[in-house]
Design a protein around this motif. Structure first.
Motif, short mmCIF file in Angstrom:
data_model
loop_
_atom_site.label_atom_id
_atom_site.label_comp_id
_atom_site.label_asym_id
_atom_site.label_seq_id
_atom_site.Cartn_x
_atom_site.Cartn_y
_atom_site.Cartn_z
N GLY A 87 44.09 33.55 47.71
CA GLY A 87 42.86 33.84 47.01
C GLY A 87 42.65 33.05 45.73
N ASP A 93 46.36 33.34 53.61
CA ASP A 93 46.63 34.77 53.52
C ASP A 93 47.26 35.10 52.17
OD1 ASP A 93 45.69 35.18 56.08
OD2 ASP A 93 47.68 35.01 57.00
N ASN A 94 46.75 36.12 51.51
CA ASN A 94 47.27 36.62 50.24
C ASN A 94 47.43 35.54 49.17
OD1 ASN A 94 47.31 39.21 51.23
ND2 ASN A 94 49.40 39.03 51.96
N ALA A 119 35.86 38.51 39.50
CA ALA A 119 34.74 39.07 40.26
C ALA A 119 33.45 38.34 39.91
CB ALA A 119 34.61 40.56 39.98
N TRP A 132 45.84 36.99 45.27
CA TRP A 132 44.85 38.03 45.54
C TRP A 132 44.67 38.25 47.03
CZ3 TRP A 132 42.58 40.17 41.19
CH2 TRP A 132 42.77 39.47 39.99
N ALA A 133 44.53 39.49 47.43
CA ALA A 133 44.17 39.84 48.81
C ALA A 133 42.67 39.64 48.97
CB ALA A 133 44.55 41.28 49.11
N ALA A 134 42.22 39.62 50.20
CA ALA A 134 40.80 39.41 50.48
C ALA A 134 39.92 40.50 49.84
CB ALA A 134 40.56 39.37 51.98
N ASP A 135 40.48 41.71 49.66
CA ASP A 135 39.71 42.80 49.08
C ASP A 135 39.70 42.78 47.55
OD1 ASP A 135 42.26 43.63 48.46
OD2 ASP A 135 42.12 45.55 49.52
N GLY A 136 40.32 41.77 46.94
CA GLY A 136 40.31 41.65 45.48
C GLY A 136 41.48 42.30 44.79
N GLU A 137 42.39 42.89 45.54
CA GLU A 137 43.58 43.51 44.94
C GLU A 137 44.63 42.44 44.66
OE1 GLU A 137 44.07 46.77 44.02
OE2 GLU A 137 41.92 46.89 44.45
#
Length: 189
Positions: A151, A148-149, A75, A25-30
């Motif tokens: 999550g 990084d990437n 989430a 996961w990216a920091a933005d949740g993607e």
């Protein structure tokens, strides 16, 4: 990057967190890297997680619903673990999955209790999520890997609560190697 070509890693310390870690996961949740590309990938993950006899998705539509369930749960776990409000969608998803559990979902299989063949993956995951989120001692130990990437989520079971990485063998070693490289480059300058 599916489980057909990469091994399954389980390092979340709880079934639900290992399921949430089926993507990077990216920091933005993607989702950066999806590991559940096909229903067969879900089967590989379930076998590694010891969920033999649990019914997983068989179609692309069922897989899409499972991924939506995963996103809502992730989430929710992040919000609840962070002490934030607004976890309604994920809590609703867990409750819906719990309502779908049959009375005979847990069966005695010649010894300890086991999930019966009638059990569905989402129901089993909902039980794990409910157990994790309902226990305040567990919630405060949920952490997110800072790499990084990555999550990935995990329960920090160390005595002093100082575990930082999902896995020292991967994310932790990469961070150490990066710091070493930066120090050596700075020393050359």
């Amino acid at each position: 990057m599916s489980y057909a070509s990469h091994p399954v890693r389980l390092c979340g310390e709880r079934l639900i967190l290992d399921f949430l870690n089926t993507a990077d996961w990216a920091a933005d949740g993607e989702v950066v890297h999806e590991k559940l590309a096909t229903p067969a990938d879900v089967d590989r993950w379930m076998a590694a997680a010891g969920l033999d006899g649990v019914a997983g998705p068989k179609t692309a539509r069922e897989l899409a619903r499972l991924k939506a369930f995963r996103a809502a749960l992730r989430a929710t776990v992040l919000k609840v673990a962070g002490g934030k409000d607004g976890a309604r969608d994920g809590v609703r998803a867990v409750n819906t999955a719990l309502r779908g559990i049959r009375n005979d979902a847990l069966a005695e299989a010649g010894g300890p209790a086991a999930v019966s063949a009638a059990g569905r993956l989402q129901a089993v995951l909902a039980i794990s999520a409910a157990a994790l989120l309902a226990d305040p001692r567990e919630r405060v130990r949920i952490k997110i890997c800072p790499a990084d990437n990555c999550g990935w989520l995990f329960v920090d079971e160390t005595r002093n609560g100082r575990r930082r990485w999902c896995s020292m063998e991967t994310c932790g070693n990469r961070a150490k190697a990066r710091r070493h490289y930066q120090r050596s480059q700075a020393a050359r300058s």
